[in-house]
Design an enzyme around this catalytic site. Structure first.
Site, PDB file in Angstrom:
ATOM      1  N   GLN A   1       0.568  -0.868   0.317  1.00 26.42           N
ATOM      2  CA  GLN A   1      -0.306  -0.307  -0.299  1.00 26.42           C
ATOM      3  C   GLN A   1       1.025   0.806  -0.094  1.00 26.42           C
ATOM      4  O   GLN A   1       1.441   1.848   0.824  1.00 26.42           O
ATOM      5  CB  GLN A   1      -1.125   0.268   1.451  1.00 26.42           C
ATOM      6  CG  GLN A   1      -1.630  -1.361   1.136  1.00 26.42           C
ATOM      7  CD  GLN A   1      -2.441  -1.730   0.428  1.00 26.42           C
ATOM      8  OE1 GLN A   1      -3.359  -0.622   0.044  1.00 26.42           O
ATOM      9  NE2 GLN A   1      -2.566  -2.579  -0.391  1.00 26.42           N
TER      10      GLN A   1
ATOM     11  N   GLY B   1     -11.744   2.120   4.418  1.00 27.49           N
ATOM     12  CA  GLY B   1     -11.316   1.657   3.655  1.00 27.49           C
ATOM     13  C   GLY B   1     -10.435   1.911   2.550  1.00 27.49           C
ATOM     14  O   GLY B   1      -9.725   3.746   2.668  1.00 27.49           O
ATOM     15  N   HIS B   2      -8.629   1.638   1.961  1.00 27.20           N
ATOM     16  CA  HIS B   2      -8.153   2.355   1.050  1.00 27.20           C
ATOM     17  C   HIS B   2      -9.298   3.054   0.164  1.00 27.20           C
ATOM     18  O   HIS B   2      -9.377   2.023  -0.435  1.00 27.20           O
ATOM     19  CB  HIS B   2      -7.757   1.289   0.704  1.00 27.20           C
ATOM     20  CG  HIS B   2      -7.238   0.214  -0.123  1.00 27.20           C
ATOM     21  ND1 HIS B   2      -6.550  -0.988  -0.390  1.00 27.20           N
ATOM     22  CD2 HIS B   2      -8.784  -0.168  -0.295  1.00 27.20           C
ATOM     23  CE1 HIS B   2      -6.750  -1.504  -0.154  1.00 27.20           C
ATOM     24  NE2 HIS B   2      -8.293  -1.122  -1.161  1.00 27.20           N
ATOM     25  N   ASN B   3      -8.041   3.891   0.076  1.00 23.66           N
ATOM     26  CA  ASN B   3      -8.431   4.694  -1.730  1.00 23.66           C
ATOM     27  C   ASN B   3      -9.888   5.289  -1.600  1.00 23.66           C
ATOM     28  O   ASN B   3     -10.395   5.556  -2.240  1.00 23.66           O
ATOM     29  CB  ASN B   3      -8.715   3.590  -2.445  1.00 23.66           C
ATOM     30  CG  ASN B   3      -6.892   3.165  -3.473  1.00 23.66           C
ATOM     31  OD1 ASN B   3      -6.909   2.196  -2.489  1.00 23.66           O
ATOM     32  ND2 ASN B   3      -6.583   3.839  -3.528  1.00 23.66           N
TER      33      ASN B   3
ATOM     34  N   SER C   1     -11.916   2.034  -1.977  1.00 22.18           N
ATOM     35  CA  SER C   1     -12.582   2.825  -3.350  1.00 22.18           C
ATOM     36  C   SER C   1     -13.946   2.626  -3.072  1.00 22.18           C
ATOM     37  O   SER C   1     -14.649   3.044  -4.532  1.00 22.18           O
ATOM     38  CB  SER C   1     -11.785   1.970  -3.897  1.00 22.18           C
ATOM     39  OG  SER C   1     -10.531   1.603  -4.435  1.00 22.18           O
TER      40      SER C   1
END
EC number: 2.3.1.191
Length: 359
Positions: free
Chosen positions: A211, A252-254, A272
């Protein structure tokens, strides 16, 4: 410290109805306030409490003061369009007056890399760790055991409470409030499947995806205790201006969270996902990954969102609590829906064969 209503109005606006020299030194609910305290009416269903309150003065909207009529006689009011927001500002003022600012400086037990930059006006508490390349701007307060990773910037006037952590390569805007135990910039949940075969013959493993993005947080954001915001896989996870996040929220990521959005406790937002501006996410709501919520979307508590919701509005999928026996009956009906459907189809077919009609 007590202030007159006149002094409050000079600071925060509004109009006085009653004695401008009435002094108040704190705030309390309508049903508990005393003569030296300020109360507020935000919900007109509690209007009767204004008639019986012992508060020295009440924050009230113009329309609610009109409803009081003769009952307002002999009482003191600050009249404002938004009593709740006025209350919040006055409460913060009283807290600031009662809390002397901490002296700038670095506690002897703190560990600061020589390549970090720490403003002379910052307050660095016990056992804080600041890694190389980190920048701590003016007026930042880092309480005990805060960790700041390499290359991270903490914007001016921000306050990190004990045991909060922000990993490397993150950007925190000015006036952020980050509560105890929050983690910003931990790895996103990214793994590539690398399996061969099926069933018991299946071999292989999950391959961790590095990441390499960060987290960017805008001005005036507040992050609750034990909330986690994952770093992006390649680009940054972004929290825009004035977002307010409750305790134990997972982002969460993004993800991108739009400005002025509020997220209540225990909500989970998968990677995302984009949430628009001025949205409201209820407690324990779950939002799937790779979906988009438009501006002014409201998700009620415990709802599950599995697809994009571009249109403003209120959305819910939660089943409200009911009597246990009633729930069991409903659950039994749900379990038998397929059988009931087949029976209805059979009855319709029989009617059609006999020349009957059905709706």
């Amino acid at each position: 410290m007590a202030l007159t209503l006149e002094e409050l109005v000079k600071r925060f606006g509004g109009e006085i109805a009653g004695d401008a020299q009435c002094k108040v030194g704190g705030l309390a609910p309508l049903d508990q306030a005393g003569p030296q305290q300020l109360a507020f009416l935000a919900n007109p269903k509690y209007l009767s409490q204004v008639e019986s309150t012992r508060a020295g003065a009440v924050l009230i909207a113009p329309k609610d003061l009109e409803k009081l009529g003769a009952a307002a006689a002999g009482r003191n009011f600050i009249v404002t369009p938004n009593p709740y927001a006025y209350f919040a500002r006055v409460a913060q003022m009283f807290i600031d007056l009662a809390t002397p600012p901490r002296a700038a400086g670095v506690h002897p037990s703190a560990t600061i890399d020589p390549a970090a930059t720490v403003a002379a006006t910052a307050v660095i508490g016990p056992h804080v760790t600041i890694e190389a390349g980190a920048v701590i701007e003016d007026g930042v307060q880092l309480d005990a055991n805060v960790f700041v990773g390499r290359g991270t910037t903490i914007g001016a006037g921000s306050h990190f409470y004990p045991n909060a952590s922000v990993y490397h390569g993150c950007k925190i805007g000015p006036r952020a409030i980050v509560h105890a135990g929050a983690v910003i910039g931990s790895d996103g949940f990214g793994f590539a499947p690398d399996f061969v075969g099926d069933g018991d013959a299946r071999t292989g493993s999950w391959v961790k995806i590095p990441q390499v993005g960060g987290v960017t947080i805008g001005p005036d954001v507040e992050i609750g205790a034990n909330t986690t915001i994952d770093r992006g896989a390649m680009a940054d996870t972004v929290i825009e201006e004035c977002v307010k996040i409750d305790n134990q929220v997972q982002i969460g990521h993004n993800c991108r969270i739009g400005a002025y959005t509020v997220i209540a406790g225990s909500a989970g937002i998968a990677g995302s996902t984009t949430i628009g501006r001025h949205c409201m996410i209820g407690g324990a709501a779950g939002i799937a990954g790779h979906v988009t919520l438009g501006d002014y979307v409201i998700i009620t508590a415990k709802s599950g969102v599995s697809k994009s919701l571009p249109k403003a509005g209120i959305y819910t999928s939660a089943f409200p609590a009911v009597d246990h026996g009633e729930w069991n009956k409903s659950a039994a009906l749900v379990r038998n829906l397929d059988k009931l459907r087949e029976r209805i189809k059979a009855l319709e077919a029989a009617l059609a064969a006999q020349g009957g009609t059905h709706a």
